[in-house]
Design a protein around this motif. Structure first.
Motif, PDB file in Angstrom:
ATOM      1  N   SER A 375       1.003  -1.202   0.099  1.00 25.20           N
ATOM      2  CA  SER A 375       0.090   0.011  -0.113  1.00 25.20           C
ATOM      3  C   SER A 375       0.922   1.231   0.052  1.00 25.20           C
ATOM      4  O   SER A 375       1.951   1.066   0.337  1.00 25.20           O
ATOM      5  CB  SER A 375      -0.833   0.085   1.169  1.00 25.20           C
ATOM      6  OG  SER A 375      -0.159   0.102   2.446  1.00 25.20           O
ATOM      7  N   ALA A 424      -3.468   3.592   0.733  1.00 26.86           N
ATOM      8  CA  ALA A 424      -4.202   3.304  -0.524  1.00 26.86           C
ATOM      9  C   ALA A 424      -3.657   1.711  -0.980  1.00 26.86           C
ATOM     10  O   ALA A 424      -2.418   1.841  -1.415  1.00 26.86           O
ATOM     11  CB  ALA A 424      -3.841   4.492  -1.677  1.00 26.86           C
ATOM     12  N   SER A 427      -2.956  -2.865  -6.218  1.00 29.31           N
ATOM     13  CA  SER A 427      -3.620  -3.396  -6.837  1.00 29.31           C
ATOM     14  C   SER A 427      -2.999  -4.714  -7.305  1.00 29.31           C
ATOM     15  O   SER A 427      -1.605  -4.622  -7.358  1.00 29.31           O
ATOM     16  CB  SER A 427      -4.435  -2.703  -8.276  1.00 29.31           C
ATOM     17  OG  SER A 427      -3.989  -2.511  -9.375  1.00 29.31           O
ATOM     18  N   LEU A 432      -3.393   1.455  -8.199  1.00 31.14           N
ATOM     19  CA  LEU A 432      -3.971   1.654  -7.157  1.00 31.14           C
ATOM     20  C   LEU A 432      -5.389   0.980  -7.299  1.00 31.14           C
ATOM     21  O   LEU A 432      -5.988   0.725  -8.293  1.00 31.14           O
ATOM     22  CB  LEU A 432      -4.350   3.207  -7.026  1.00 31.14           C
ATOM     23  CG  LEU A 432      -3.248   4.042  -6.626  1.00 31.14           C
ATOM     24  CD1 LEU A 432      -3.703   5.414  -6.742  1.00 31.14           C
ATOM     25  CD2 LEU A 432      -2.525   3.732  -5.432  1.00 31.14           C
ATOM     26  N   SER A 433      -5.829   0.637  -6.099  1.00 30.75           N
ATOM     27  CA  SER A 433      -7.162  -0.021  -5.880  1.00 30.75           C
ATOM     28  C   SER A 433      -8.121   1.218  -6.105  1.00 30.75           C
ATOM     29  O   SER A 433      -7.953   2.166  -6.004  1.00 30.75           O
ATOM     30  CB  SER A 433      -7.170  -1.016  -4.563  1.00 30.75           C
ATOM     31  OG  SER A 433      -7.179   0.015  -3.466  1.00 30.75           O
ATOM     32  N   ASP A 434      -9.543   0.821  -6.151  1.00 35.77           N
ATOM     33  CA  ASP A 434     -10.534   1.670  -6.019  1.00 35.77           C
ATOM     34  C   ASP A 434     -10.481   2.601  -4.848  1.00 35.77           C
ATOM     35  O   ASP A 434     -10.094   1.994  -3.823  1.00 35.77           O
ATOM     36  CB  ASP A 434     -11.760   0.936  -6.334  1.00 35.77           C
ATOM     37  CG  ASP A 434     -12.982   1.900  -6.426  1.00 35.77           C
ATOM     38  OD1 ASP A 434     -13.425   2.519  -5.632  1.00 35.77           O
ATOM     39  OD2 ASP A 434     -13.376   2.604  -7.776  1.00 35.77           O
ATOM     40  N   THR A 435     -10.749   3.836  -4.920  1.00 31.62           N
ATOM     41  CA  THR A 435     -10.606   4.692  -3.640  1.00 31.62           C
ATOM     42  C   THR A 435     -11.583   4.061  -2.787  1.00 31.62           C
ATOM     43  O   THR A 435     -11.429   4.633  -1.522  1.00 31.62           O
ATOM     44  CB  THR A 435     -10.807   6.208  -3.952  1.00 31.62           C
ATOM     45  OG1 THR A 435     -12.236   6.211  -4.538  1.00 31.62           O
ATOM     46  CG2 THR A 435      -9.852   6.584  -4.967  1.00 31.62           C
ATOM     47  N   SER A 436     -12.603   3.410  -2.925  1.00 34.23           N
ATOM     48  CA  SER A 436     -13.536   2.891  -1.893  1.00 34.23           C
ATOM     49  C   SER A 436     -12.836   1.645  -1.034  1.00 34.23           C
ATOM     50  O   SER A 436     -13.341   1.560   0.252  1.00 34.23           O
ATOM     51  CB  SER A 436     -14.714   2.413  -2.628  1.00 34.23           C
ATOM     52  OG  SER A 436     -14.285   1.354  -3.392  1.00 34.23           O
ATOM     53  N   GLU A 437     -11.664   1.377  -1.400  1.00 34.30           N
ATOM     54  CA  GLU A 437     -11.158   0.450  -0.610  1.00 34.30           C
ATOM     55  C   GLU A 437      -9.771   1.078   0.164  1.00 34.30           C
ATOM     56  O   GLU A 437      -9.139   0.287   1.078  1.00 34.30           O
ATOM     57  CB  GLU A 437     -10.250  -0.555  -1.670  1.00 34.30           C
ATOM     58  CG  GLU A 437     -11.458  -1.330  -2.338  1.00 34.30           C
ATOM     59  CD  GLU A 437     -10.851  -2.436  -3.230  1.00 34.30           C
ATOM     60  OE1 GLU A 437      -9.541  -2.823  -2.903  1.00 34.30           O
ATOM     61  OE2 GLU A 437     -11.330  -3.063  -4.185  1.00 34.30           O
ATOM     62  N   TRP A 438      -9.707   2.272  -0.001  1.00 35.91           N
ATOM     63  CA  TRP A 438      -8.670   3.182   0.737  1.00 35.91           C
ATOM     64  C   TRP A 438      -9.178   3.122   2.126  1.00 35.91           C
ATOM     65  O   TRP A 438     -10.236   3.236   2.629  1.00 35.91           O
ATOM     66  CB  TRP A 438      -8.514   4.393   0.234  1.00 35.91           C
ATOM     67  CG  TRP A 438      -7.727   4.340  -1.221  1.00 35.91           C
ATOM     68  CD1 TRP A 438      -7.792   3.502  -2.070  1.00 35.91           C
ATOM     69  CD2 TRP A 438      -7.291   5.736  -1.791  1.00 35.91           C
ATOM     70  NE1 TRP A 438      -7.264   3.983  -3.206  1.00 35.91           N
ATOM     71  CE2 TRP A 438      -6.901   5.222  -2.939  1.00 35.91           C
ATOM     72  CE3 TRP A 438      -7.008   6.964  -1.301  1.00 35.91           C
ATOM     73  CZ2 TRP A 438      -6.352   6.217  -4.022  1.00 35.91           C
ATOM     74  CZ3 TRP A 438      -6.589   7.970  -2.354  1.00 35.91           C
ATOM     75  CH2 TRP A 438      -6.080   7.438  -3.483  1.00 35.91           C
ATOM     76  N   THR A 495     -14.898   6.853   3.480  1.00 37.66           N
ATOM     77  CA  THR A 495     -14.332   6.691   2.089  1.00 37.66           C
ATOM     78  C   THR A 495     -13.600   7.896   1.877  1.00 37.66           C
ATOM     79  O   THR A 495     -14.083   9.050   2.119  1.00 37.66           O
ATOM     80  CB  THR A 495     -15.216   6.207   1.157  1.00 37.66           C
ATOM     81  OG1 THR A 495     -16.183   7.219   1.113  1.00 37.66           O
ATOM     82  CG2 THR A 495     -15.734   4.824   1.362  1.00 37.66           C
ATOM     83  N   TYR A 496     -12.736   7.793   1.179  1.00 39.15           N
ATOM     84  CA  TYR A 496     -11.785   8.759   0.656  1.00 39.15           C
ATOM     85  C   TYR A 496     -12.780   9.740  -0.445  1.00 39.15           C
ATOM     86  O   TYR A 496     -13.571   9.111  -1.324  1.00 39.15           O
ATOM     87  CB  TYR A 496     -10.550   8.372  -0.068  1.00 39.15           C
ATOM     88  CG  TYR A 496      -9.672   9.465  -0.799  1.00 39.15           C
ATOM     89  CD1 TYR A 496      -8.628  10.084  -0.186  1.00 39.15           C
ATOM     90  CD2 TYR A 496      -9.918   9.831  -1.995  1.00 39.15           C
ATOM     91  CE1 TYR A 496      -7.975  11.093  -0.619  1.00 39.15           C
ATOM     92  CE2 TYR A 496      -9.333  10.723  -2.922  1.00 39.15           C
ATOM     93  CZ  TYR A 496      -8.423  11.446  -2.146  1.00 39.15           C
ATOM     94  OH  TYR A 496      -7.450  12.248  -2.828  1.00 39.15           O
TER      95      TYR A 496
END
Length: 802
Positions: A375, A424, A427, A432-438, A495-496
């Motif tokens: 991350s 963050a 992936s 980067l993974s989706d910001t909802s996963e931050w 979420t971010y």
């Protein structure tokens, strides 16, 4: 925060700001007496080859106008006329000219260290260790110190505690920025443009406008645009072999495609000043400053790249990084002489907005734990700073048996902020993974206020013709209050880039302190001054967001420092000026920051933790300026310093294991034992009033350490040199100039802040390097990273006066 009505006409200040654009913040609060606009430097080399000596400089560091050689204190002065010539664009560049000063930059802006005294907590609840003043107005946050230097009268660097005349946040000294003021009856100005490598484009200018017999205005502006010098490159990263429960390390290929270079400069500032002088005894000045600071933010260079690779190439981070800061500042001053007394009034308002995102440039697999997850860390900051301050002083005008300065001041700073620290996840494709996963790791959302008032006085008695006795006292009252929430370890559903609201995290700390100064001066001859003094400094206490001893928010006390100093200033020869100073600091309570562990439902999180530690510091400094002939000036400044932490046990894992790292006996960070600044300037007469001016300079520094108190590791910056040179053509009457210059000829980067990213085995504190970055170790490569100094910079500068 809103004006409290203590200030002179704000409306007039706002009106002056319309249509202007520049940096710097206000005006000289000290006295209404005129200063020497041709003053040259007492700490940096003369750039113009002129015959003026450093003793000719008039300063106001001790709240009255006097020759720098009559000031019984350690002070270095940089002339505003010379700042661009010697490569000073921001406060960070001062460290290349003044021995004993080290300056770094981080997520919370500039951090100044003088003789080892600094601030290790730059968050909104922390206090500065060095007072930073623009035209007499105190600037309380590191972010606000990043303004460009332009159209300045001079810069004064005071070393040692300034607790009597300056008060709070001056434990280690003060930096005074004095801007140029309007001049009655004079029409004229100047313009300077500069182009250099890294596509650097800089410009500044000013115009003085007479408005009858009693009014004058000055408009000045500055613009800086330079590309970054830390360039992301495609990088393969690998995690610890302990990852995946021993099954093997994680790895990824990180792409630099489309990512900008970091450590760029993008700012524009405008300043408008109005002078009203109805008589020789009354002077009123109003200054308005507006500006913007932007860019892609600061990057960090890994230890591996600094030691073995290319220090200008950094590990890419796909998270956007940016700086968006705006400020408006208003300064009003009245100086009124009546009889043998002078009244000085200063009102100041500062408004600063920070909307920035800072990202790291290290290995996303640097956790040092048996997990496959990688991350990136980022800090998303929103802050609104509003400051009001007022100071009133009265002093005698004419010297005599009894000289005095007395006054009172009030300071109020209010900060509304949210400081999101996100993780963050990486992936599977290395992006980067989706910001909802931050994941939100730490998020204070709060309002912090600092209130302070003080009453002070200092007198100088002359019982004998050559003897002067100095005595001064100040009473300071400080309050720090925080109201808000503190989320740690992730908040479900947050979420971010939204605020994450955690538990209540209010704090309060109130301190009061009497600081003093006592000294004696011996003016052996009109050109030789000897002095000795003892003085104290003050920096308010604060509160920790989590104290493991109480399980909740808890306060910590103020700093305490007593300084003993002896010195000499004079001209033993007509063309030789010497200053020398020896000091000893009993730093009985130094605020030092580490980390403590905060248990949360999502796991254990480290949070900033401040404790007090006793420290001893001593050293000697000296400057010599020799006018070899009318055309040649030689300058030398030397500094030797020794510091020792008397007692300190810290390290965040100590709160789990009970085995804290012992820092007792080790030196403070950013304190090289030896620093020398050498320079020479020479002018060649070309006839018809034109000159060719040559300058060469070099800074020589012994090694020093950067300390990570949280992880109990020290990192060594080796000894280095940093050299500059320039050739300047000057037309008759200085009407226009053409300069070719090069700065940092060696093109070496020095570690100035950090480190960040250490997650190796606890116990890495050896007084040297951390666990080596080698393949196959438990410490992944490209993890530890530092803030660094500027690289080689060269170009051309053009100037014109009109």
């Amino acid at each position: 925060m809103k004006s409290t009505g203590l200030y002179l006409s704000r409306a007039s200040a706002i009106a002056m700001a319309i249509g202007v654009a520049i940096p710097a913040l206000a005006q000289d609060q000290q006295t209404g007496a005129p200063t020497n606009s041709a003053a040259t430097t007492a700490a940096a080399p003369l750039s113009d080859g002129a015959s003026q000596q450093p003793g000719d400089i008039v300063v106001t560091a001790l709240r009255r106008s006097e020759s720098v050689l009559k000031v019984p204190a350690a002070i270095s002065v940089l002339s505003g006329n010379d700042l661009k010539t010697v490569g000073v664009n921001t406060v960070n560049d001062i460290q290349n000219l003044v021995a004993g000063v080290n300056i770094g930059s981080g997520a919370f802006g500039t951090n100044v260290s003088i003789r080892g005294v600094t601030s290790t907590d730059q968050t909104s609840k922390g206090e500065l260790g060095i007072a930073f003043n623009i035209d007499g107005a105190f600037v309380g946050r590191g972010q606000e110190e990043g303004v460009a230097f332009f159209d300045l009268e001079r810069v004064e660097v005071l070393k040692g505690p300034q607790g009597t005349l300056y008060g709070r946040s001056s434990t280690g000294g003060a930096i005074n920025i004095i801007t140029k003021k309007p001049v009655l009856g004079e029409a004229g100005g100047y313009a300077k443009v500069e182009y250099g490598n890294y596509n650097a484009k800089r410009a500044e200018g000013a115009v003085n406008v007479p408005l009858g017999s009693m009014f004058a205005a000055r408009f000045a502006g500055s613009f800086n645009d330079r590309d970054g010098y830390l360039k992301p490159v495609d990088t393969s990263v690998t995690g610890s072999p302990l990852a995946n429960n021993g099954a093997g390390p994680s790895n990824a290929r990180l792409s630099a495609n489309g990512l900008p270079a970091k450590n760029d400069q993008k700012d524009a500032t405008g300043r408008a000043s109005l002078l009203f002088k109805p008589s020789d005894n009354i002077t009123a000045t109003v200054i308005a400053t507006v500006g913007h600071i932007g860019g892609d933010g600061n990057g960090t260079v890994t230890a591996d790249a600094l030691d073995h690779g290319d220090p200008f190439h950094i590990v890419p981070n796909p998270v956007p990084s940016y700086v968006r800061e705006n400020f408006q500042n208003f300064n009003e001053q009245l100086n009124w002489k009546f009889g043998n007394m002078q009244l000085d009034l200063l009102g100041n308002e500062q408004h600063f907005k920070d909307n920035s995102q800072n990202t790291t440039n290290g290995n996303p697999f640097d956790t040092g734990t048996p997990t496959a997850a990688g991350s990136f860390a980022l800090d998303q900051y929103h802050g609104v700073f509003n400051t009001n301050q007022f100071e009133a002083r009265i002093s005698n005008v004419n010297p005599g048996f009894f000289e005095y300065v007395a006054g009172a001041n009030y300071y109020h700073e209010k900060i509304n902020e949210s400081d999101h620290n996100w993780i963050a996840p990486l992936s599977s494709t290395g992006g980067l993974s989706d910001t909802s996963e931050w994941i939100n790791s730490i998020d204070p959302v709060n309002t912090t206020e600092h209130k302070s008032y003080g009453i002070f006085g200092q007198v100088t008695l002359h019982p004998l013709e050559k003897i002067a006795i100095i005595g001064g006292l100040r009473y300071t009252h400080d309050e720090s209050t925080r109201t808000g929430t503190f989320a740690v370890g992730g908040v479900p559903g947050c979420t971010y880039p939204n605020n994450c609201i955690g538990s209540v995290n209010n704090g309060f700390e109130k301190d009061h302190k009497i600081t003093y100064k006592a000294g004696i001066n011996f003016q052996a001859t009109p050109r030789d001054l000897f002095y000795a003094s003892v003085s104290t400094g003050f920096k308010a206490g604060g509160f920790n967001d989590f104290d493991p001893r109480t399980g909740t928010t808890a306060p910590y006390g103020p700093e305490s420092l007593t300084a003993y100093e002896i010195g000499y200033k004079g001209r033993p020869l007509e063309k030789l000026t010497i200053t020398a100073d020896a000091y000893y600091y009993d730093y009985s309570k130094d605020q030092i920051n580490g980390l403590t562990l905060f248990p949360t439902p999502a796991g254990i999180v480290g949070v900033l933790f401040t404790q007090l530690a006793p420290v001893k510091i001593y050293g000697v400094e000296g400057e010599a300026h020799y006018q070899l002939d009318r055309s040649t000036m030689l300058n030398v400044s030397l500094a030797y310093e020794h510091s020792k932490i008397v007692r300190l046990q810290t390290g965040y894992l100590g709160y789990l294991t009970g085995a804290f790292a012992d820092f007792s006996g080790y030196a403070l960070p950013n304190t090289p034992h030896f620093v020398a600044n050498l320079s020479a300037t020479h002018s060649i007469d070309l006839g018809n009033g034109a000159e060719l001016r040559l300058r060469a300079a070099s800074k020589i520094s012994s090694s020093y350490f950067l300390t990570d108190y949280a992880n109990a590791v020290r990192y060594k910056q080796g000894s280095f040199t940093r050299s500059d040179a320039s050739v300047t053509y000057v037309a008759a009457g200085d009407r226009y100039t053409i300069q070719i210059f090069v700065e940092n000829i060696e093109n070496k980067l020095q570690r100035t802040s950090g480190p960040g990213g250490y997650n190796g085995t606890y116990g890495g504190f050896t007084g040297g390097q951390a666990t080596p970055e080698v393949p196959g170790s438990a410490f992944p490569e490209n993890s530890v990273a530092y803030g660094v100094s500027t690289p080689r910079y060269f170009g051309v500068r053009l100037g014109v006066k009109f």
